[in-house]
Write an enzyme that holds these catalytic residues in place. Structure first.
Site, PDB file in Angstrom:
ATOM      1  N   GLU A  65       7.887  -3.535   2.959  1.00 24.36           N
ATOM      2  CA  GLU A  65       8.594  -4.809   2.799  1.00 24.36           C
ATOM      3  C   GLU A  65      10.061  -4.609   2.422  1.00 24.36           C
ATOM      4  O   GLU A  65      10.509  -5.022   1.348  1.00 24.36           O
ATOM      5  CB  GLU A  65       7.910  -5.684   1.749  1.00 24.36           C
ATOM      6  CG  GLU A  65       6.571  -6.212   2.190  1.00 24.36           C
ATOM      7  CD  GLU A  65       5.971  -7.213   1.207  1.00 24.36           C
ATOM      8  OE1 GLU A  65       6.445  -7.303   0.062  1.00 24.36           O
ATOM      9  OE2 GLU A  65       5.014  -7.911   1.590  1.00 24.36           O
ATOM     10  N   GLU A 115      -0.955  -7.233   5.208  1.00 26.17           N
ATOM     11  CA  GLU A 115      -1.374  -7.657   3.862  1.00 26.17           C
ATOM     12  C   GLU A 115      -1.661  -9.141   3.879  1.00 26.17           C
ATOM     13  O   GLU A 115      -0.931  -9.924   4.487  1.00 26.17           O
ATOM     14  CB  GLU A 115      -0.257  -7.451   2.829  1.00 26.17           C
ATOM     15  CG  GLU A 115       0.124  -6.035   2.523  1.00 26.17           C
ATOM     16  CD  GLU A 115       1.251  -5.978   1.483  1.00 26.17           C
ATOM     17  OE1 GLU A 115       1.462  -6.960   0.738  1.00 26.17           O
ATOM     18  OE2 GLU A 115       1.943  -4.956   1.437  1.00 26.17           O
TER      19      GLU A 115
END
Ligand code: GAL
Length: 692
Positions: free
Chosen positions: A161, A320
């Site tokens: 991320e 995720e």
């Protein structure tokens, strides 16, 4: 349009068949080794076939500078692989160890007031630091050399991320990199002066060395909007350049192994320009966390659709999501019964061929110990783990039935999303801070779903012009190229919906002059001289406007001052005469070339749009034939290349059981049942998957 890297997908372990990837982030380094065997046992029980390992393991892999310890990682990868569980291996660079930042505090990022982000959490590094890059690449090299022939590693998970915590860095390194970026984009300082409109407020620069990041300017002041927009572009590019450096090194040492990095695509998540990043990965992967409350299902479907748009309809990874509550909101709501399975299937319906979670086993210590996981604190004997096993079974069945190889079927309607329009509308010196780009595409997606239409959400640089109908929802920036595409699309017979706050500026955030929306006034057939923002921060201000169709606009309306002869006014405002909006056109439809362009000049929200859509669709010649109750379920279809095999996913959007037609064989049902008469009954949070 930008060139994408060729699509490459993680291949099954030797001797295994392609399956839907299923698993999550796995952090064995947080646990004593005794737990590992239990992990493998439970993974096998749940049908897990892939885990992402090592994401935050830098300090364990390189405990001291230049000293590498791969033993523990070798042992767990070996155990996983022998159990038939593939590994998506991290570059492990997401969070630097203490020894590094102690020795080199100059790698820590700085905020806009010059405060230094200290170690204590994660991602405290600056993307433009040459020192940090050197250390991170050393780790990438060590990882790649050590694992290049490992048969169980099927993909690289580069960093994690990017930009989640270090999106903006205002350090000296960043300043230099920003100057270089401006040089590259504009060539001359005069071009930068022009782009940023520096004639205003004496901001003229004589040289690139005078370019500084948009640091603190005093509270209540306004940063140059052109500069701020470029700063957001630069910050996305700076992180992307870092990713590319890691990727290229990993690729050089392990050619053929697909690489990805996990994005954060969600309706309001606009840190990086993920459509631009999408060109640089072998396969797209996304992290999505649900929005609690009434928008939960729709927001998730919307975000998954946008992710599919970024992936250009190639399969993508849900890297995720959560089995239940997260831990990072002020209040961390649980998922309702059924939502764990339903949510995963929403992403799957929208083109994901992999369903993964953060994380496999819920931590017992650390900042995320209250974040739910596939194996919760309660352990194996828990509803969440039973749901995880049920989902594993569903995914297996869907693969057996041939879901792999199908893709999200193309919708008739595209709703266009644009990162840069969002960035520009975030500026605080605008007609109203109540209006930003991102809320409007979501409202349209939901209102269309209320009519039984599941739209594709697509980035502005994709092929939206190949759809029967296209929505440009508060698409604030229209550059010349997009303007040309809009014009051609409608001229050739396209059906275009344009809303307020579209096409106000070009890519430099310079206003298109002559009346709004400057570059496509003739296409939409309206001319706007002024805006009528609404609010109630002062007593007695205009805070809503009623339309002749009974809907109510809030926050924003255009003052449409003239309408072309080729245009028809469908709705106007009804208001007290003193407001000056009585009779002003609110919704219009224009004929342009062989096509039509509707203009919706105010914020109606999901409900107002849903009420207005039947008339509007009709006026546009779009037949959706929505039977009563069509909006009760969200229907999403995946189809194979030839269209002769389709899987229709039906999600209940209401809080009551609904019985709806379902044409085909019900192969998966969660809180749903086939009635044997061509209908299925779906409970709240339920889903049925029908194969034809
Ligand atoms: C993501 C992150 C994970 C974990 C998760 C919790 O942003 O990549 O490491 O922190 O959030 O929701």
């Amino acid at each position: 349009m930008a060139q994408h890297r060729p699509f490459r997908w993680p291949q099954p372990l030797e001797g295994q068949e392609a399956r839907i990837w299923y698993g999550g982030d796995y952090n064995p380094d947080q646990w004593p080794e005794e737990v590992w065997d239990d992990d493998i046992r439970l993974m096998t029980k749940a049908g897990v076939n892939l885990v992402s390992v090592g994401i935050f393991s830098w300090a364990k892999i390189e405990p001291r500078e230049g000293v590498f310890d791969f033993d523990w990682l070798d042992r767990i990868i070996d155990k996983l692989g022998k159990a038939g569980i593939a590994v998506d291996l991290a570059s492990a660079t997401a969070s630097p160890p203490m020894w590094l930042t102690q020795a080199h505090p100059e790698v820590l990022w700085q905020d806009y007031r010059g405060d230094v982000c200290q170690p204590g959490a994660r991602q405290h590094w600056r993307p433009t630091s040459p020192v940090f890059r050197e250390y991170a690449l050393k780790l990438c090299r060590a990882m790649a050399e050590h694992y290049k022939d490992n048969p169980y590693v099927v993909a690289w998970h580069v960093s994690n991320e990017y930009g989640c915590h270090n999106r903006f860095d205002y350090s000296e390194d960043a300043e230099r990199a920003f100057q270089d970026w401006c040089k590259e984009r504009y060539g001359t300082i005069d071009a930068v002066n022009d782009a940023w409109g520096t004639a205003f407020w004496a901001q003229h620069m004589n040289d690139f060395s005078e370019i500084v990041p948009p640091r603190f300017i005093g509270d209540g002041n306004f940063m140059n909007p052109g500069k701020l927009l470029d700063w957001k572009r630069f910050s996305s590019d700076a992180l992307k350049a870092f990713y590319i450096a890691e990727r290229d090194l990993l690729e050089e040492l392990t050619p053929g192994r697909p690489l990805t990095t996990n994005f954060m695509v969600s309706a309001g998540g606009t840190g990086m320009n993920y459509d631009d990043w999408g060109t640089e990965v072998d396969f797209v992967s996304n992290d999505h966390y649900f929005t609690p409350g009434e928008a939960h299902l729709d927001e998730m479907a919307y975000s998954a659709s946008l992710t599919d748009g970024i992936a250009r309809k190639n399969p993508w990874f849900l890297m995720e999501n959560s089995t239940g509550a997260v831990n990072w909101r002020p209040i961390n709501y649980r998922k309702e019964p059924g939502q764990l399975v339903r949510d995963a299937l929403v992403h799957l319906s929208m083109g994901a061929d992999a369903i993964c979670y953060f994380q496999w086993r819920q931590s017992k210590a650390g900042a995320e110990k209250f974040h739910t996981a596939m194996v919760p604190h309660a352990g194996e004997d828990s509803q969440d783990f039973r749901d995880v096993c049920e989902l594993g079974g569903d995914l297996q069945r869907l693969a057996d039935e041939g879901l792999l190889g199908t893709k999200l079927a193309k919708s008739r309607v595209a709703v266009v999303f644009d990162y840069e329009s969002e960035w520009a509308t975030e500026h605080t010196a605008t007609p109203t801070q109540q209006v930003r780009h991102w809320t409007e595409p979501l409202a349209w997606f939901r209102a269309l779903a209320d009519q039984g239409v599941t739209a594709d959400v697509v980035p502005v640089r994709s092929d939206w012009d190949s759809y029967e109908a296209v929505v440009l929802p508060s698409l604030y920036i229209l550059d010349e190229e997009t303007t040309r595409r809009v014009r051609d699309y409608v001229a050739k017979g396209g059906k275009l919906f344009v809303t307020y706050y579209t096409g106000l500026s070009d890519e430099k955030d310079h206003i298109w002059l002559g009346g709004y929306p400057g570059s496509i006034r003739d296409v939409v057939g309206v001319r706007i001289e002024e805006f009528a923002p609404m609010g109630n921060d002062f007593e007695g201000t205009l805070d809503h406007l009623e339309l002749t169709n009974g809907t109510v606009a809030h926050d924003f309306a255009d003052v449409i001052t003239s309408v072309a002869d080729s245009a028809r006014v469908l709705e106007t405002y009804k208001s007290d005469p003193w407001v000056g909006m009585n009779g002003v056109p609110a919704i219009t439809v224009n004929e342009y070339g062989d096509g039509k362009a509707a203009y919706v000049g105010c914020r109606l929200g999901r409900d107002g749009l849903a009420k207005s859509l039947p008339e509007l669709l009709d006026a546009m010649g779009i037949d959706v034939a929505a039977p009563a109750g069509a909006g009760d379920v969200l229907r999403v279809e995946r189809a194979n290349e030839t269209g002769d095999v389709t899987f229709e996913f039906l999600f209940n959007r209401t809080h009551r059981a609904v019985t709806v037609p379902a044409d085909g064989e019900t192969i998966v049902a969660s809180l749903a049942q086939a009635n044997g008469d061509g209908t299925v009954t779906i409970d709240p949070n339920g889903v049925a998957i029908v194969k034809r």
